[in-house]
Design an enzyme around this catalytic site. Sequence first.
Site, PDB file in Angstrom:
ATOM      1  N   ARG A   1       0.688  -0.854  -0.436  1.00 35.47           N
ATOM      2  CA  ARG A   1      -0.254  -0.102   0.395  1.00 35.47           C
ATOM      3  C   ARG A   1       0.532   1.333   0.162  1.00 35.47           C
ATOM      4  O   ARG A   1       1.587   0.813   0.110  1.00 35.47           O
ATOM      5  CB  ARG A   1      -1.271   0.185   0.980  1.00 35.47           C
TER       6      ARG A   1
ATOM      7  N   LYS B   1      -5.158 -11.728  15.824  1.00 26.43           N
ATOM      8  CA  LYS B   1      -4.766 -10.954  17.738  1.00 26.43           C
ATOM      9  C   LYS B   1      -5.623 -11.200  19.183  1.00 26.43           C
ATOM     10  O   LYS B   1      -5.178 -10.593  19.690  1.00 26.43           O
ATOM     11  CB  LYS B   1      -5.878  -9.118  16.539  1.00 26.43           C
TER      12      LYS B   1
ATOM     13  N   ARG C   1      -9.812  -7.644   5.612  1.00 28.90           N
ATOM     14  CA  ARG C   1      -9.448  -8.234   4.528  1.00 28.90           C
ATOM     15  C   ARG C   1     -10.818  -9.095   4.837  1.00 28.90           C
ATOM     16  O   ARG C   1     -10.613 -10.749   4.431  1.00 28.90           O
ATOM     17  CB  ARG C   1      -8.148  -9.312   5.388  1.00 28.90           C
TER      18      ARG C   1
ATOM     19  N   VAL D   1      -0.073  -0.368  18.069  1.00 34.49           N
ATOM     20  CA  VAL D   1      -1.191   0.223  19.470  1.00 34.49           C
ATOM     21  C   VAL D   1      -0.505   0.137  21.140  1.00 34.49           C
ATOM     22  O   VAL D   1      -0.688   1.123  21.638  1.00 34.49           O
ATOM     23  CB  VAL D   1      -2.464  -0.722  19.943  1.00 34.49           C
TER      24      VAL D   1
ATOM     25  N   LYS E   1       2.232   1.031  21.885  1.00 34.25           N
ATOM     26  CA  LYS E   1       3.415   1.924  21.841  1.00 34.25           C
ATOM     27  C   LYS E   1       2.217   3.046  21.892  1.00 34.25           C
ATOM     28  O   LYS E   1       2.732   4.084  22.868  1.00 34.25           O
ATOM     29  CB  LYS E   1       4.671   1.605  20.694  1.00 34.25           C
TER      30      LYS E   1
ATOM     31  N   ASP F   1      42.518 -24.900  -7.842  1.00 36.23           N
ATOM     32  CA  ASP F   1      41.554 -25.458  -7.521  1.00 36.23           C
ATOM     33  C   ASP F   1      40.801 -26.068  -8.515  1.00 36.23           C
ATOM     34  O   ASP F   1      39.994 -25.680  -9.181  1.00 36.23           O
ATOM     35  CB  ASP F   1      40.936 -25.029  -6.170  1.00 36.23           C
TER      36      ASP F   1
ATOM     37  N   ASP G   1      37.208 -28.153  -6.429  1.00 34.36           N
ATOM     38  CA  ASP G   1      36.033 -27.643  -6.374  1.00 34.36           C
ATOM     39  C   ASP G   1      36.044 -26.469  -6.169  1.00 34.36           C
ATOM     40  O   ASP G   1      36.101 -26.458  -4.918  1.00 34.36           O
ATOM     41  CB  ASP G   1      35.959 -28.547  -5.137  1.00 34.36           C
TER      42      ASP G   1
ATOM     43  N   ASP H   1      39.274 -21.540  -3.701  1.00 28.74           N
ATOM     44  CA  ASP H   1      37.897 -20.914  -2.709  1.00 28.74           C
ATOM     45  C   ASP H   1      37.884 -21.348  -1.240  1.00 28.74           C
ATOM     46  O   ASP H   1      36.541 -20.522  -0.766  1.00 28.74           O
ATOM     47  CB  ASP H   1      36.129 -21.432  -3.217  1.00 28.74           C
TER      48      ASP H   1
HETATM   49  O1  LIG Z   1      -2.654  -3.571   4.724  1.00 23.18           O
HETATM   50  P1  LIG Z   1      -3.869  -4.372   5.367  1.00 23.18           P
HETATM   51  O2  LIG Z   1      -3.955  -5.660   4.701  1.00 23.18           O
HETATM   52  O3  LIG Z   1      -5.149  -4.203   5.114  1.00 23.18           O
HETATM   53  O4  LIG Z   1      -2.313  -5.322   6.423  1.00 23.18           O
HETATM   54  C1  LIG Z   1      -2.572  -3.779   7.563  1.00 23.18           C
HETATM   55  C2  LIG Z   1      -1.362  -4.050   7.818  1.00 23.18           C
HETATM   56  O5  LIG Z   1      -0.993  -4.730   8.798  1.00 23.18           O
HETATM   57  C3  LIG Z   1      -0.424  -5.523   8.690  1.00 23.18           C
HETATM   58  O6  LIG Z   1       0.943  -5.416   9.869  1.00 23.18           O
HETATM   59  C4  LIG Z   1       2.275  -5.270  10.719  1.00 23.18           C
HETATM   60  O7  LIG Z   1       3.280  -4.578  10.331  1.00 23.18           O
HETATM   61  C5  LIG Z   1       3.253  -3.583  12.117  1.00 23.18           C
HETATM   62  C6  LIG Z   1       4.042  -2.400  11.726  1.00 23.18           C
HETATM   63  O8  LIG Z   1       5.661  -2.788  11.154  1.00 23.18           O
HETATM   64  C7  LIG Z   1       3.440  -4.181  12.852  1.00 23.18           C
HETATM   65  O9  LIG Z   1       3.106  -3.250  14.172  1.00 23.18           O
HETATM   66  C8  LIG Z   1       2.527  -5.746  13.337  1.00 23.18           C
HETATM   67  O10 LIG Z   1       2.169  -6.273  14.041  1.00 23.18           O
HETATM   68  C9  LIG Z   1       2.530  -6.044  11.675  1.00 23.18           C
HETATM   69  O11 LIG Z   1       0.997  -7.414  12.144  1.00 23.18           O
HETATM   70  C10 LIG Z   1       1.063  -5.614   7.528  1.00 23.18           C
HETATM   71  O12 LIG Z   1       1.600  -6.338   7.945  1.00 23.18           O
HETATM   72  C11 LIG Z   1       0.566  -4.400   7.002  1.00 23.18           C
HETATM   73  O13 LIG Z   1       2.276  -4.926   5.868  1.00 23.18           O
HETATM   74  C12 LIG Z   1      -0.368  -4.193   6.178  1.00 23.18           C
HETATM   75  O14 LIG Z   1      -0.237  -3.183   5.866  1.00 23.18           O
HETATM   76  O1  LIG Z   2      -9.735   3.115  13.407  1.00 24.77           O
HETATM   77  C1  LIG Z   2      -7.943   2.589  13.749  1.00 24.77           C
HETATM   78  C2  LIG Z   2      -7.563   1.726  14.549  1.00 24.77           C
HETATM   79  C3  LIG Z   2      -6.162   1.574  14.636  1.00 24.77           C
HETATM   80  N1  LIG Z   2      -5.358   2.283  13.952  1.00 24.77           N
HETATM   81  C4  LIG Z   2      -3.741   2.770  14.160  1.00 24.77           C
HETATM   82  O2  LIG Z   2      -3.487   0.732  13.350  1.00 24.77           O
HETATM   83  C5  LIG Z   2      -2.491   1.002  13.903  1.00 24.77           C
HETATM   84  C6  LIG Z   2      -2.424  -0.438  13.855  1.00 24.77           C
HETATM   85  O3  LIG Z   2      -1.480  -1.263  14.207  1.00 24.77           O
HETATM   86  P1  LIG Z   2      -1.315  -2.873  14.500  1.00 24.77           P
HETATM   87  O4  LIG Z   2       1.046  -2.773  14.124  1.00 24.77           O
HETATM   88  O5  LIG Z   2      -1.042  -2.868  16.277  1.00 24.77           O
HETATM   89  O6  LIG Z   2      -1.085  -3.804  13.825  1.00 24.77           O
HETATM   90  P2  LIG Z   2      -1.571  -4.347  12.637  1.00 24.77           P
HETATM   91  O7  LIG Z   2      -3.301  -3.607  12.249  1.00 24.77           O
HETATM   92  O8  LIG Z   2      -0.356  -3.251  12.023  1.00 24.77           O
HETATM   93  O9  LIG Z   2      -0.702  -5.461  12.281  1.00 24.77           O
HETATM   94  C7  LIG Z   2      -2.614   1.514  14.650  1.00 24.77           C
HETATM   95  O10 LIG Z   2      -1.022   2.740  14.257  1.00 24.77           O
HETATM   96  C8  LIG Z   2      -3.383   2.302  14.916  1.00 24.77           C
HETATM   97  O11 LIG Z   2      -2.998   3.269  15.766  1.00 24.77           O
HETATM   98  C9  LIG Z   2      -5.923   3.365  12.863  1.00 24.77           C
HETATM   99  O12 LIG Z   2      -5.479   4.239  11.577  1.00 24.77           O
HETATM  100  N2  LIG Z   2      -7.447   3.871  12.714  1.00 24.77           N
END
Ligand SMILES: O=P(O)(O)OC[C@H]1O[C@H](O[C@H]2O[C@H](CO)[C@@H](O)[C@H](O)[C@H]2O)[C@H](O)[C@@H](O)[C@@H]1O
Ligand SMILES: O=c1ccn([C@@H]2O[C@H](COP(=O)(O)OP(=O)(O)O)[C@@H](O)[C@H]2O)c(=O)[nH]1
Length: 738
Positions: free
Chosen positions: A10, A288, A321, A387, A389, A508, A510, A689
């Site tokens: 994305r 989750k 998704r 979240v 953090k 050499d 091998d 090598d």
């Molecule tokens: O693009 P989507 O299919 O809607 O999914 C949203 C993103 O989800 C995943 O997030 C991951 O990245 C976070 C930041 O490094 C991390 O905190 C989290 O634990 C991961 O699940 C996915 O890796 C992204 O590519 C997606 O865009």
């Molecule tokens: O309504 C919402 C709920 C969550 N988030 C953001 O979605 C991200 C979720 O990231 P996380 O690493 O917790 O999980 P992921 O969805 O990437 O697996 C966080 O930055 C949230 O602030 C958002 O933009 N809108």
Amino acid sequence: MSKTIIISNRLPLQLKIHDNSIETIPSVGGLATGMKSVHSGNNSIWIGWSGLTEGSYEQSLQPKINTALREHQCVGVALSKEDIDGFYYGFSNNTLWPLFHYFMEYTEFERSTWESYQEVNQKFADVVLDQIEDGDTVWVHDYQLLLLPKLIRKKRKNVSIGFFLHIPFPSYEVFRTIPCREELLEGILGSDLIGFHTYDYERHFLSSVQRILGHEISFNNVNLENRVVKVDSFPMGIDYDKFYNTAKFHNQQSNKERSEIQQEIDKHLADTNKAKLILSIDRLDYTKGIANRLRAFEYFLEKYPEFKGKARLVMLAVPSRSEVPQYQRLKNEIDQLVGRINGKFAEVSWTPIWYFYRSLPFDNLIDLYTSSEVALLTPIRDGMNLVAKEYIASKVDKKGVLILSEMTGASNEMSEALIINPNNFEEIADTLKYALEMPEAEQIKRNTALQKRLKRYNVEKWAKDFMQALESTKQVSKKYAVQKLSDTLQDDILKAYKNARSSILFVDYDGTLAPFKKNPADAKPTEKIYTILDQLQKSSTTKLILITGRDKKTFNEWFGHKNYTLITEHGAWLKEEDKDWEQMESANNTWFESILPVLESFTDRTPGSLIEEKNYSLAWHFRNVDPDLGKNRANELKITIRHLIANHNLEILEGDKVIEIKVSGINKGKSAAKMLIKQKYDFVLAIGDDWTDEYMFKELPEQTHTIKVGLKKTVAKYYVEDTDQVHQLLKDFATLAP
Ligand SMILES: O=P(O)(O)OC[C@H]1O[C@H](O[C@H]2O[C@H](CO)[C@@H](O)[C@H](O)[C@H]2O)[C@H](O)[C@@H](O)[C@@H]1O
Ligand SMILES: O=c1ccn([C@@H]2O[C@H](COP(=O)(O)OP(=O)(O)O)[C@@H](O)[C@H]2O)c(=O)[nH]1
């Protein structure tokens, strides 16, 4: 001027079309904000999917779409609905996502989605290759694009490629189940630097690379034939100041200025029966642990009924998704659970769960973060979990308690949170009670430490660290103090060869002339090898010597009918052109009877290992043994035979996945030097090598052109990438040979 290219599935903005006009919606996720510092100025572009599928809009809008993207320094990859179904919903989210999160029962392998994944990675590569120039730096993100680094490297050698995986990398035992495991690993290894959130993901990846592809790993480097790939962990941070400052600003707002949600919460807080708020925010995803969390909350209310009416779960589940069946089923399960629990416990003035199935704007997220006494985050697996953090960063008064699953990447860095096992309801219930009753002083103490770390290692620092590490991977060959044999250097060597009256080439076998095979007996010379050697042999002023650790019998079979000079068993035997074999060093093998039984006992209990019996040496090969076991057993073997070695005046040579025991004082260096005593040569070249060739590089005169195959630690002056490059070099010699 060189530029940086960021690539993710994305883009940091998504496009929507309303009545022929284009709306750009900035992405709020961690990645988009984190990359701000990298994606700034005029020397960076971001390549990704815009959110629009081909055919879903009038073609006449395309120029407008391109302009909208260009304004944000973005370039779109055009994807069709079929691409999104196969690549995104299919292989990315129905195969890789569940597998990498240990949900093997949800993982489906389908040929058609794998094909779509390959095609779409190629589509990304085509757009990148269109934009890229030599000297550029590329940063590829996440599991949707595992094949991309290799596709870029294939076409562009002189760019730096970084890859970061945002989700967990599973253990080898899980990863090995995927049919296209080799392709996926090779795809990622197209990078110069590979980053993960945690050390665990890093070591799982290295273990798969070692076991599946058989590459040598030293510390956190993968030694490929021609390159070193660095692997490291970089825990992603957040834009700390943005969360802290917005929360601070909200705290200072008057009632009227506050958002609708905040006003509702304020009403609740003003209620005399106010219940403490327990917050959870996640995408609606089975990783989750949302259903588990609801059941654990139900158990908590049963175990500690005194909290009825006094605690409330505020659960925000963001749609995600929704075309994937598992996500649809999960949605139904959660709807039912919430209904059942609310029905079971609700009182006139209190419902236990407030459930929102939608996404909220940034300001509303802050409202939820600041107003909740506890955050309860219970993923079954999560790459990082931002979240957690964000919740801590929004606690301006440092009050609030974070309960966090130990299965998240974030838990590694957030030890001051209350860490729980998401499958243990007893523990969750007890921890919830503890959190709701935690004294304020303890909350402040824990959050002070957490905030300090989050502020310091924020997302900007994360991105900078990664980019710096990528920059420093370019220095690896300098670290080995060996120069790549560039075209210019090669021309110089060829010129010296052409001008020489007499030349000697030590080559050499091998790993130098022939690539390694699982079974050493299979590494036979090919027609191509014979042709090159025959051509060289024709030269009247060149002495060609094949110098090997192999036994005389094998070399005699392979090369006995040719007129090459052969040195075998590291220098025990010599065959000069059309003469007979002669012993170069006096040696005996009476000691075999003491060492062989030991080697046999090691072979019996080390599956995949084998013994090679030569005239004057014994070799124990462990190329086909599990890499860790092989290394351990090789060390054990060295210790076990230590006293036997000393008694028989033997020595141990360590080659590439082989331990060789032989009479002391025989090595390739000594035997090569002997050949130089017999006649004077004004051009000397040695190419090899492994470790055993280092003796040649050390022993031969200073002016020798020493060449190592592969970028490894060496005393040679130059290195070439692989056996193909050796063939090319020898062909060039043959063409010039007088
Ligand atoms: O693009 P989507 O299919 O809607 O999914 C949203 C993103 O989800 C995943 O997030 C991951 O990245 C976070 C930041 O490094 C991390 O905190 C989290 O634990 C991961 O699940 C996915 O890796 C992204 O590519 C997606 O865009
Ligand atoms: O309504 C919402 C709920 C969550 N988030 C953001 O979605 C991200 C979720 O990231 P996380 O690493 O917790 O999980 P992921 O969805 O990437 O697996 C966080 O930055 C949230 O602030 C958002 O933009 N809108």
